[in-house]
Design a protein around this motif. Structure first.
Motif, PDB file in Angstrom:
ATOM      1  N   GLY A 163       0.812  -1.211   0.000  1.00 28.09           N
ATOM      2  CA  GLY A 163       0.000   0.000   0.000  1.00 28.09           C
ATOM      3  C   GLY A 163       0.845   1.261   0.000  1.00 28.09           C
ATOM      4  O   GLY A 163       0.512   2.249  -0.668  1.00 28.09           O
ATOM      5  N   HIS A 164       1.946   1.251   0.727  1.00 27.66           N
ATOM      6  CA  HIS A 164       2.856   2.406   0.736  1.00 27.66           C
ATOM      7  C   HIS A 164       3.488   2.610  -0.649  1.00 27.66           C
ATOM      8  O   HIS A 164       3.609   3.748  -1.115  1.00 27.66           O
ATOM      9  CB  HIS A 164       3.946   2.247   1.792  1.00 27.66           C
ATOM     10  CG  HIS A 164       3.467   2.492   3.177  1.00 27.66           C
ATOM     11  ND1 HIS A 164       3.195   3.748   3.675  1.00 27.66           N
ATOM     12  CD2 HIS A 164       3.182   1.630   4.189  1.00 27.66           C
ATOM     13  CE1 HIS A 164       2.781   3.664   4.918  1.00 27.66           C
ATOM     14  NE2 HIS A 164       2.757   2.370   5.258  1.00 27.66           N
ATOM     15  N   ARG A 165       3.859   1.523  -1.313  1.00 21.80           N
ATOM     16  CA  ARG A 165       4.425   1.636  -2.660  1.00 21.80           C
ATOM     17  C   ARG A 165       3.367   2.155  -3.640  1.00 21.80           C
ATOM     18  O   ARG A 165       3.668   2.965  -4.526  1.00 21.80           O
ATOM     19  CB  ARG A 165       4.992   0.296  -3.127  1.00 21.80           C
ATOM     20  CG  ARG A 165       6.270  -0.096  -2.389  1.00 21.80           C
ATOM     21  CD  ARG A 165       7.024  -1.245  -3.042  1.00 21.80           C
ATOM     22  NE  ARG A 165       6.225  -2.423  -3.301  1.00 21.80           N
ATOM     23  CZ  ARG A 165       5.987  -3.393  -2.413  1.00 21.80           C
ATOM     24  NH1 ARG A 165       6.489  -3.321  -1.192  1.00 21.80           N
ATOM     25  NH2 ARG A 165       5.258  -4.441  -2.748  1.00 21.80           N
ATOM     26  N   GLN A 166       2.117   1.694  -3.464  1.00 23.52           N
ATOM     27  CA  GLN A 166       1.034   2.187  -4.319  1.00 23.52           C
ATOM     28  C   GLN A 166       0.827   3.690  -4.109  1.00 23.52           C
ATOM     29  O   GLN A 166       0.638   4.435  -5.080  1.00 23.52           O
ATOM     30  CB  GLN A 166      -0.268   1.436  -4.014  1.00 23.52           C
ATOM     31  CG  GLN A 166      -0.244  -0.007  -4.445  1.00 23.52           C
ATOM     32  CD  GLN A 166      -1.431  -0.798  -3.912  1.00 23.52           C
ATOM     33  OE1 GLN A 166      -2.017  -0.473  -2.881  1.00 23.52           O
ATOM     34  NE2 GLN A 166      -1.783  -1.861  -4.631  1.00 23.52           N
ATOM     35  N   ALA A 167       0.866   4.133  -2.864  1.00 32.27           N
ATOM     36  CA  ALA A 167       0.689   5.562  -2.566  1.00 32.27           C
ATOM     37  C   ALA A 167       1.806   6.391  -3.194  1.00 32.27           C
ATOM     38  O   ALA A 167       1.554   7.481  -3.721  1.00 32.27           O
ATOM     39  CB  ALA A 167       0.642   5.777  -1.053  1.00 32.27           C
ATOM     40  N   GLU A 168       3.021   5.885  -3.167  1.00 31.46           N
ATOM     41  CA  GLU A 168       4.143   6.596  -3.794  1.00 31.46           C
ATOM     42  C   GLU A 168       3.978   6.658  -5.313  1.00 31.46           C
ATOM     43  O   GLU A 168       4.270   7.680  -5.938  1.00 31.46           O
ATOM     44  CB  GLU A 168       5.457   5.913  -3.429  1.00 31.46           C
ATOM     45  CG  GLU A 168       5.814   6.086  -1.961  1.00 31.46           C
ATOM     46  CD  GLU A 168       6.944   5.183  -1.505  1.00 31.46           C
ATOM     47  OE1 GLU A 168       7.532   4.461  -2.346  1.00 31.46           O
ATOM     48  OE2 GLU A 168       7.235   5.187  -0.293  1.00 31.46           O
ATOM     49  N   ALA A 169       3.470   5.578  -5.906  1.00 30.78           N
ATOM     50  CA  ALA A 169       3.239   5.559  -7.357  1.00 30.78           C
ATOM     51  C   ALA A 169       2.146   6.552  -7.741  1.00 30.78           C
ATOM     52  O   ALA A 169       2.270   7.271  -8.741  1.00 30.78           O
ATOM     53  CB  ALA A 169       2.869   4.151  -7.809  1.00 30.78           C
ATOM     54  N   VAL A 170       1.093   6.624  -6.951  1.00 32.44           N
ATOM     55  CA  VAL A 170       0.009   7.574  -7.213  1.00 32.44           C
ATOM     56  C   VAL A 170       0.532   9.002  -7.104  1.00 32.44           C
ATOM     57  O   VAL A 170       0.177   9.865  -7.913  1.00 32.44           O
ATOM     58  CB  VAL A 170      -1.175   7.347  -6.239  1.00 32.44           C
ATOM     59  CG1 VAL A 170      -2.140   8.514  -6.248  1.00 32.44           C
ATOM     60  CG2 VAL A 170      -1.902   6.069  -6.589  1.00 32.44           C
ATOM     61  N   ALA A 171       1.389   9.255  -6.130  1.00 33.03           N
ATOM     62  CA  ALA A 171       1.953  10.601  -5.960  1.00 33.03           C
ATOM     63  C   ALA A 171       2.711  11.026  -7.212  1.00 33.03           C
ATOM     64  O   ALA A 171       2.552  12.154  -7.696  1.00 33.03           O
ATOM     65  CB  ALA A 171       2.878  10.640  -4.738  1.00 33.03           C
ATOM     66  N   LYS A 172       3.518  10.147  -7.749  1.00 35.60           N
ATOM     67  CA  LYS A 172       4.283  10.470  -8.955  1.00 35.60           C
ATOM     68  C   LYS A 172       3.361  10.741 -10.132  1.00 35.60           C
ATOM     69  O   LYS A 172       3.608  11.641 -10.938  1.00 35.60           O
ATOM     70  CB  LYS A 172       5.251   9.342  -9.280  1.00 35.60           C
ATOM     71  CG  LYS A 172       6.383   9.220  -8.281  1.00 35.60           C
ATOM     72  CD  LYS A 172       7.251   8.013  -8.561  1.00 35.60           C
ATOM     73  CE  LYS A 172       8.294   7.827  -7.473  1.00 35.60           C
ATOM     74  NZ  LYS A 172       9.049   6.590  -7.652  1.00 35.60           N
ATOM     75  N   ARG A 173       2.291   9.969 -10.232  1.00 33.94           N
ATOM     76  CA  ARG A 173       1.347  10.173 -11.338  1.00 33.94           C
ATOM     77  C   ARG A 173       0.589  11.486 -11.177  1.00 33.94           C
ATOM     78  O   ARG A 173       0.447  12.261 -12.120  1.00 33.94           O
ATOM     79  CB  ARG A 173       0.382   8.987 -11.389  1.00 33.94           C
ATOM     80  CG  ARG A 173      -0.704   9.078 -12.446  1.00 33.94           C
ATOM     81  CD  ARG A 173      -0.179   9.069 -13.881  1.00 33.94           C
ATOM     82  NE  ARG A 173       0.577   7.893 -14.200  1.00 33.94           N
ATOM     83  CZ  ARG A 173       0.095   6.808 -14.787  1.00 33.94           C
ATOM     84  NH1 ARG A 173      -1.171   6.750 -15.106  1.00 33.94           N
ATOM     85  NH2 ARG A 173       0.875   5.786 -15.054  1.00 33.94           N
ATOM     86  N   LEU A 174       0.096  11.754  -9.971  1.00 29.68           N
ATOM     87  CA  LEU A 174      -0.671  12.981  -9.749  1.00 29.68           C
ATOM     88  C   LEU A 174       0.180  14.234  -9.920  1.00 29.68           C
ATOM     89  O   LEU A 174      -0.319  15.284 -10.322  1.00 29.68           O
ATOM     90  CB  LEU A 174      -1.330  12.963  -8.369  1.00 29.68           C
ATOM     91  CG  LEU A 174      -2.483  11.971  -8.195  1.00 29.68           C
ATOM     92  CD1 LEU A 174      -2.985  11.988  -6.758  1.00 29.68           C
ATOM     93  CD2 LEU A 174      -3.616  12.269  -9.167  1.00 29.68           C
TER      94      LEU A 174
END
Length: 84
Positions: A22-33
């Motif tokens: 979940g933490h890795r997913q949140a970091e990936a979303v941050a980069k996309r946003l």
């Protein structure tokens, strides 16, 4: 105006937090946003939701606005039908 609705990353519900995935997913979303020029971030006060928003907030230097009504517990308490 564009609204991006992001569900929290992979959670554990007891305790209420993100898993390592979940933490890795949140970091990936941050980069996309960050590519889309997000200027406001709203979050449920749920710990897993705050943890999901945190990397985006840090990357974009935005303070999240926590909205109580977004928490599923709030919705349950307000709208659940318990009288049968």
């Amino acid at each position: 105006m564009l609204l991006y609705y992001i569900r929290h990353g992979d959670p554990t519900y007891n305790p209420n937090e993100l898993t390592p995935l979940g933490h890795r997913q949140a970091e990936a979303v941050a980069k996309r946003l960050a590519l889309f020029g997000v200027d406001k971030i709203y979050s449920s006060p749920s710990n897993r939701a705050v943890q999901t928003a945190q990397p985006t907030c840090e990357l974009l230097k935005i303070k999240p606005e926590l909205l109580d009504f977004c928490d599923e517990n709030h919705v349950w308490q307000e709208f659940a039908v318990t009288d049968y």
